[in-house]
Design a protein around this motif. Structure first.
Motif, PDB file in Angstrom:
ATOM      1  N   LEU A 158      -2.344 -22.085 -12.821  1.00 10.78           N
ATOM      2  CA  LEU A 158      -3.946 -21.778 -12.794  1.00 10.78           C
ATOM      3  C   LEU A 158      -4.699 -23.008 -13.581  1.00 10.78           C
ATOM      4  CD1 LEU A 158      -4.066 -17.888 -13.331  1.00 10.78           C
ATOM      5  CD2 LEU A 158      -4.600 -19.276 -11.353  1.00 10.78           C
ATOM      6  N   ALA A 159      -3.974 -23.512 -14.506  1.00  9.27           N
ATOM      7  CA  ALA A 159      -4.732 -24.706 -15.427  1.00  9.27           C
ATOM      8  C   ALA A 159      -4.594 -25.837 -14.755  1.00  9.27           C
ATOM      9  CB  ALA A 159      -3.827 -24.746 -16.790  1.00  9.27           C
ATOM     10  N   ASN A 160      -3.626 -25.862 -13.906  1.00 10.22           N
ATOM     11  CA  ASN A 160      -3.496 -27.446 -13.059  1.00 10.22           C
ATOM     12  C   ASN A 160      -4.553 -27.082 -12.053  1.00 10.22           C
ATOM     13  OD1 ASN A 160      -1.628 -28.603 -14.785  1.00 10.22           O
ATOM     14  ND2 ASN A 160       0.094 -27.794 -13.642  1.00 10.22           N
ATOM     15  N   SER A 161      -4.545 -25.992 -11.493  1.00 16.23           N
ATOM     16  CA  SER A 161      -5.589 -25.805 -10.343  1.00 16.23           C
ATOM     17  C   SER A 161      -6.959 -26.023 -10.700  1.00 16.23           C
ATOM     18  CB  SER A 161      -5.514 -24.405  -9.772  1.00 16.23           C
ATOM     19  OG  SER A 161      -4.139 -24.367  -9.200  1.00 16.23           O
ATOM     20  N   GLU A 162      -7.002 -25.774 -11.924  1.00 16.65           N
ATOM     21  CA  GLU A 162      -8.490 -26.143 -12.571  1.00 16.65           C
ATOM     22  C   GLU A 162      -8.766 -27.485 -12.816  1.00 16.65           C
ATOM     23  OE1 GLU A 162     -12.338 -25.126 -13.398  1.00 16.65           O
ATOM     24  OE2 GLU A 162     -10.701 -23.680 -12.692  1.00 16.65           O
ATOM     25  N   LYS A 163      -7.789 -28.226 -13.387  1.00 17.62           N
ATOM     26  CA  LYS A 163      -7.822 -29.522 -13.465  1.00 17.62           C
ATOM     27  C   LYS A 163      -7.914 -30.523 -12.375  1.00 17.62           C
ATOM     28  CE  LYS A 163      -3.976 -31.306 -15.266  1.00 17.62           C
ATOM     29  NZ  LYS A 163      -3.135 -31.864 -16.103  1.00 17.62           N
ATOM     30  N   TRP A 164      -7.238 -29.976 -11.163  1.00 16.57           N
ATOM     31  CA  TRP A 164      -7.034 -30.591 -10.034  1.00 16.57           C
ATOM     32  C   TRP A 164      -8.063 -30.451  -8.929  1.00 16.57           C
ATOM     33  CZ3 TRP A 164      -1.093 -29.856  -9.876  1.00 16.57           C
ATOM     34  CH2 TRP A 164      -0.565 -30.684 -10.831  1.00 16.57           C
ATOM     35  N   ARG A 165      -8.886 -29.231  -9.297  1.00 17.78           N
ATOM     36  CA  ARG A 165      -9.743 -28.645  -8.055  1.00 17.78           C
ATOM     37  C   ARG A 165     -10.856 -29.791  -7.641  1.00 17.78           C
ATOM     38  NH1 ARG A 165     -13.561 -24.331 -10.542  1.00 17.78           N
ATOM     39  NH2 ARG A 165     -14.378 -26.286 -11.256  1.00 17.78           N
ATOM     40  N   ASP A 166     -11.214 -30.523  -8.258  1.00 17.90           N
ATOM     41  CA  ASP A 166     -12.379 -31.677  -7.836  1.00 17.90           C
ATOM     42  C   ASP A 166     -11.626 -33.016  -7.411  1.00 17.90           C
ATOM     43  OD1 ASP A 166     -14.188 -29.760  -8.147  1.00 17.90           O
ATOM     44  OD2 ASP A 166     -14.473 -30.011 -10.446  1.00 17.90           O
ATOM     45  N   MET A 167     -10.259 -33.161  -7.700  1.00 15.44           N
ATOM     46  CA  MET A 167      -9.882 -34.444  -7.026  1.00 15.44           C
ATOM     47  C   MET A 167      -9.603 -34.680  -5.735  1.00 15.44           C
ATOM     48  SD  MET A 167      -6.811 -34.720  -9.995  1.00 15.44           S
ATOM     49  CE  MET A 167      -6.067 -36.479  -9.393  1.00 15.44           C
ATOM     50  N   LEU A 168      -9.752 -35.719  -5.296  1.00 17.98           N
ATOM     51  CA  LEU A 168      -9.700 -36.184  -3.860  1.00 17.98           C
ATOM     52  C   LEU A 168     -10.473 -35.172  -2.905  1.00 17.98           C
ATOM     53  CD1 LEU A 168      -5.783 -36.790  -3.816  1.00 17.98           C
ATOM     54  CD2 LEU A 168      -7.695 -38.462  -3.985  1.00 17.98           C
ATOM     55  N   PRO A 169     -11.826 -35.079  -2.959  1.00 15.61           N
ATOM     56  CA  PRO A 169     -12.398 -34.240  -2.359  1.00 15.61           C
ATOM     57  C   PRO A 169     -12.633 -34.631  -0.733  1.00 15.61           C
ATOM     58  CG  PRO A 169     -14.124 -35.381  -3.500  1.00 15.61           C
ATOM     59  CD  PRO A 169     -12.786 -35.799  -4.167  1.00 15.61           C
ATOM     60  N   GLY A 170     -12.750 -35.768  -0.683  1.00 11.71           N
ATOM     61  CA  GLY A 170     -12.596 -36.341   0.805  1.00 11.71           C
ATOM     62  C   GLY A 170     -11.573 -36.138   1.541  1.00 11.71           C
ATOM     63  N   TRP A 171     -10.668 -35.855   1.044  1.00 12.93           N
ATOM     64  CA  TRP A 171      -9.144 -35.696   1.586  1.00 12.93           C
ATOM     65  C   TRP A 171      -8.758 -34.100   1.683  1.00 12.93           C
ATOM     66  CZ3 TRP A 171      -6.181 -39.155   3.849  1.00 12.93           C
ATOM     67  CH2 TRP A 171      -6.494 -40.352   3.672  1.00 12.93           C
ATOM     68  N   ARG A 172      -9.698 -33.283   1.598  1.00 11.29           N
ATOM     69  CA  ARG A 172      -9.338 -31.698   1.683  1.00 11.29           C
ATOM     70  C   ARG A 172      -9.646 -31.172   3.096  1.00 11.29           C
ATOM     71  NH1 ARG A 172      -8.349 -29.514  -3.345  1.00 11.29           N
ATOM     72  NH2 ARG A 172      -8.326 -30.770  -4.872  1.00 11.29           N
ATOM     73  N   THR A 173      -9.966 -31.977   4.102  1.00 10.67           N
ATOM     74  CA  THR A 173     -10.464 -31.659   5.345  1.00 10.67           C
ATOM     75  C   THR A 173      -8.966 -31.430   6.251  1.00 10.67           C
ATOM     76  OG1 THR A 173     -10.560 -33.842   6.440  1.00 10.67           O
ATOM     77  CG2 THR A 173     -12.673 -32.800   5.329  1.00 10.67           C
ATOM     78  N   GLN A 174      -9.208 -30.358   7.084  1.00 10.97           N
ATOM     79  CA  GLN A 174      -7.797 -30.559   7.859  1.00 10.97           C
ATOM     80  C   GLN A 174      -7.419 -31.856   8.531  1.00 10.97           C
ATOM     81  OE1 GLN A 174      -7.903 -28.223  11.660  1.00 10.97           O
ATOM     82  NE2 GLN A 174      -6.299 -26.984  10.739  1.00 10.97           N
TER      83      GLN A 174
END
Length: 191
Positions: free
Chosen positions: A19-35
């Motif tokens: 959960l801590a890592n998910s919070e930390k990485w949640r906003d990383m690489l936003p343009g790469w989160r598409t299918q």
């Protein structure tokens, strides 16, 4: 109430860390989160595994081929890390950190990955058994080749759940509050 045992304490630690890592990485690489982009990363990872397999096979025929393993690993690391980040590490997440649907998807991906890994492991096993019988164990690079084949197949199996989930998940829902915070502030709350 009994005190939690070692396994329960470790699981609780994994959930907290996830959960801590998910919070930390949640906003990383936003343009790469598409299918489409996730599928490009999965394809890149599959190509990397094919290169690893080619290097392992080349090790059978050449003593200098193991030098090619390092560049392939250098290629593997950023692709794998990026895929893990943009997919939310759902493939190896602790089940306590997921909802029921995510747990079902994770279990399905893990089941498929286990079946594929078992079949893939037959490649190095057959190579080592047949090769040692035919050469009497005298081939100088057979052990190294078998080790790289085994390592490649295990890496494929370890990455497959994340690859399957990243490939099959739809695009994330757009967050209207994040896209237009001024509109969300003006919209009255409904009771």
């Amino acid at each position: 109430m009994s005190e939690p045992n070692l396994v329960e304490r470790y699981q609780a630690y994994r959930v907290r860390r996830f959960l801590a890592n998910s919070e930390k990485w949640r906003d990383m690489l936003p343009g790469w989160r598409t299918q489409r982009r996730r599928r490009a990363l999965v394809t890149g990872l599959a190509v990397t595994f094919a290169l690893m397999l080619a290097v392992a096979v080349a090790c059978h025929f050449s003593e200098w081929a193991p030098l090619l393993w390092l560049p392939v690993c250098v290629l593997f690391l950023p692709i794998w890390t990026s895929l893990a980040v943009v997919s939310g590490r759902q493939g190896d997440a602790p089940t306590e950190a997921l909802d029921e649907w995510e747990v079902q998807q994770q279990n399905s991906a893990r089941s498929i990955a286990l079946s594929i890994t078992q079949w893939l492991m037959m490649i190095p096993v057959a190579y080592l058994i047949i090769g040692s019988v035919n050469t009497g164990g005298s081939h100088t690079t057979m052990a190294y080749t078998g080790g790289l084949l085994t390592l490649t197949m295990l890496m494929v199996g370890g990455c497959l759940p994340t690859m399957i989930l990243a490939w099959s998940q739809p695009d994330p829902d757009p967050d209207p509050v994040a896209d237009h915070p001024e509109e969300a502030a003006c919209t009255p709350a409904t009771p």
